[in-house]
Design a protein around this motif. Structure first.
Motif, PDB file in Angstrom:
ATOM      1  N   ALA A 219     -52.704  77.153 147.141  1.00 28.92           N
ATOM      2  CA  ALA A 219     -53.592  76.005 146.984  1.00 28.92           C
ATOM      3  C   ALA A 219     -53.912  75.381 148.336  1.00 28.92           C
ATOM      4  O   ALA A 219     -53.033  75.233 149.175  1.00 28.92           O
ATOM      5  CB  ALA A 219     -52.947  74.963 146.069  1.00 28.92           C
TER       6      ALA A 219
ATOM      7  N   GLN B 201     -57.966  70.141 140.008  1.00 28.27           N
ATOM      8  CA  GLN B 201     -57.983  71.445 140.651  1.00 28.27           C
ATOM      9  C   GLN B 201     -59.208  72.236 140.232  1.00 28.27           C
ATOM     10  O   GLN B 201     -59.800  71.989 139.181  1.00 28.27           O
ATOM     11  CB  GLN B 201     -56.725  72.236 140.299  1.00 28.27           C
ATOM     12  CG  GLN B 201     -56.642  72.601 138.830  1.00 28.27           C
ATOM     13  CD  GLN B 201     -55.352  73.320 138.470  1.00 28.27           C
ATOM     14  OE1 GLN B 201     -54.433  73.430 139.279  1.00 28.27           O
ATOM     15  NE2 GLN B 201     -55.280  73.803 137.245  1.00 28.27           N
TER      16      GLN B 201
ATOM     17  N   GLU C 254     -56.622  78.089 144.879  1.00 28.23           N
ATOM     18  CA  GLU C 254     -56.790  76.801 144.203  1.00 28.23           C
ATOM     19  C   GLU C 254     -57.248  75.770 145.208  1.00 28.23           C
ATOM     20  O   GLU C 254     -56.735  75.708 146.330  1.00 28.23           O
ATOM     21  CB  GLU C 254     -55.454  76.359 143.586  1.00 28.23           C
ATOM     22  CG  GLU C 254     -55.505  74.975 142.955  1.00 28.23           C
ATOM     23  CD  GLU C 254     -54.146  74.501 142.465  1.00 28.23           C
ATOM     24  OE1 GLU C 254     -53.959  73.265 142.419  1.00 28.23           O
ATOM     25  OE2 GLU C 254     -53.279  75.339 142.148  1.00 28.23           O
TER      26      GLU C 254
ATOM     27  N   HIS D 175     -57.151  71.820 145.520  1.00 30.34           N
ATOM     28  CA  HIS D 175     -56.379  70.761 144.868  1.00 30.34           C
ATOM     29  C   HIS D 175     -56.684  69.414 145.505  1.00 30.34           C
ATOM     30  O   HIS D 175     -56.582  69.246 146.718  1.00 30.34           O
ATOM     31  CB  HIS D 175     -54.882  71.052 144.980  1.00 30.34           C
ATOM     32  CG  HIS D 175     -54.048  70.047 144.279  1.00 30.34           C
ATOM     33  ND1 HIS D 175     -53.753  70.142 142.943  1.00 30.34           N
ATOM     34  CD2 HIS D 175     -53.469  68.901 144.719  1.00 30.34           C
ATOM     35  CE1 HIS D 175     -53.007  69.107 142.585  1.00 30.34           C
ATOM     36  NE2 HIS D 175     -52.835  68.345 143.643  1.00 30.34           N
TER      37      HIS D 175
END
Length: 124
Positions: free
Chosen positions: A75, A106, A118, A120
């Motif tokens: 992420a 997300q 990802e 985030h």
């Protein structure tokens, strides 16, 4: 670990993650030009690949066979998820719609080799 045994490892942070990519030169262009990471020149040369800065952590692109996607990902924390998604979509990058996760949000995209990333945004 045996019951009653104490853990002595005290992690301070994640230093880096490594990502297998089929073409390191093509991948670095995506990670730098699209995702905004920067190339590091102070890391060891361990073969075809690149070391990148992602805020206070590092991403190590390694030229090699990418593993099959089974949900593994890393992420990147962003300040404004909606702006980030819009910017990436304007560049033709496929990004999922944002969804809540805990107190944050997300969204997901894939690099050119299909490695899942990802995006985030932490909650307030």
């Amino acid at each position: 670990m045996d019951e009653g045994q104490t853990v002595t490892v005290k992690p301070l942070a994640v230093h880096h993650v490594s990502i297998n990519v089929s073409d390191a030169h093509a991948a670095v262009r995506f990670y730098v030009d699209v995702l905004g990471l920067s190339v590091r020149t102070d890391r060891p040369d361990l073969g075809p690949g690149y070391w990148l800065d992602a805020g206070g952590q590092q991403v190590h692109l390694i030229q090699g066979e990418p593993p099959p996607g089974r949900g593994q990902h890393f992420a990147l924390r962003v300040g404004d998820l909606d702006d980030t998604i819009a910017e990436l979509r304007d560049q033709g990058v496929g990004v999922s719609d944002p969804s809540p996760i805990g107190t944050g949000r997300q969204a997901f995209l894939a690099d050119p080799d299909g490695n899942l990333i990802e995006l985030h945004q932490a909650g307030t």
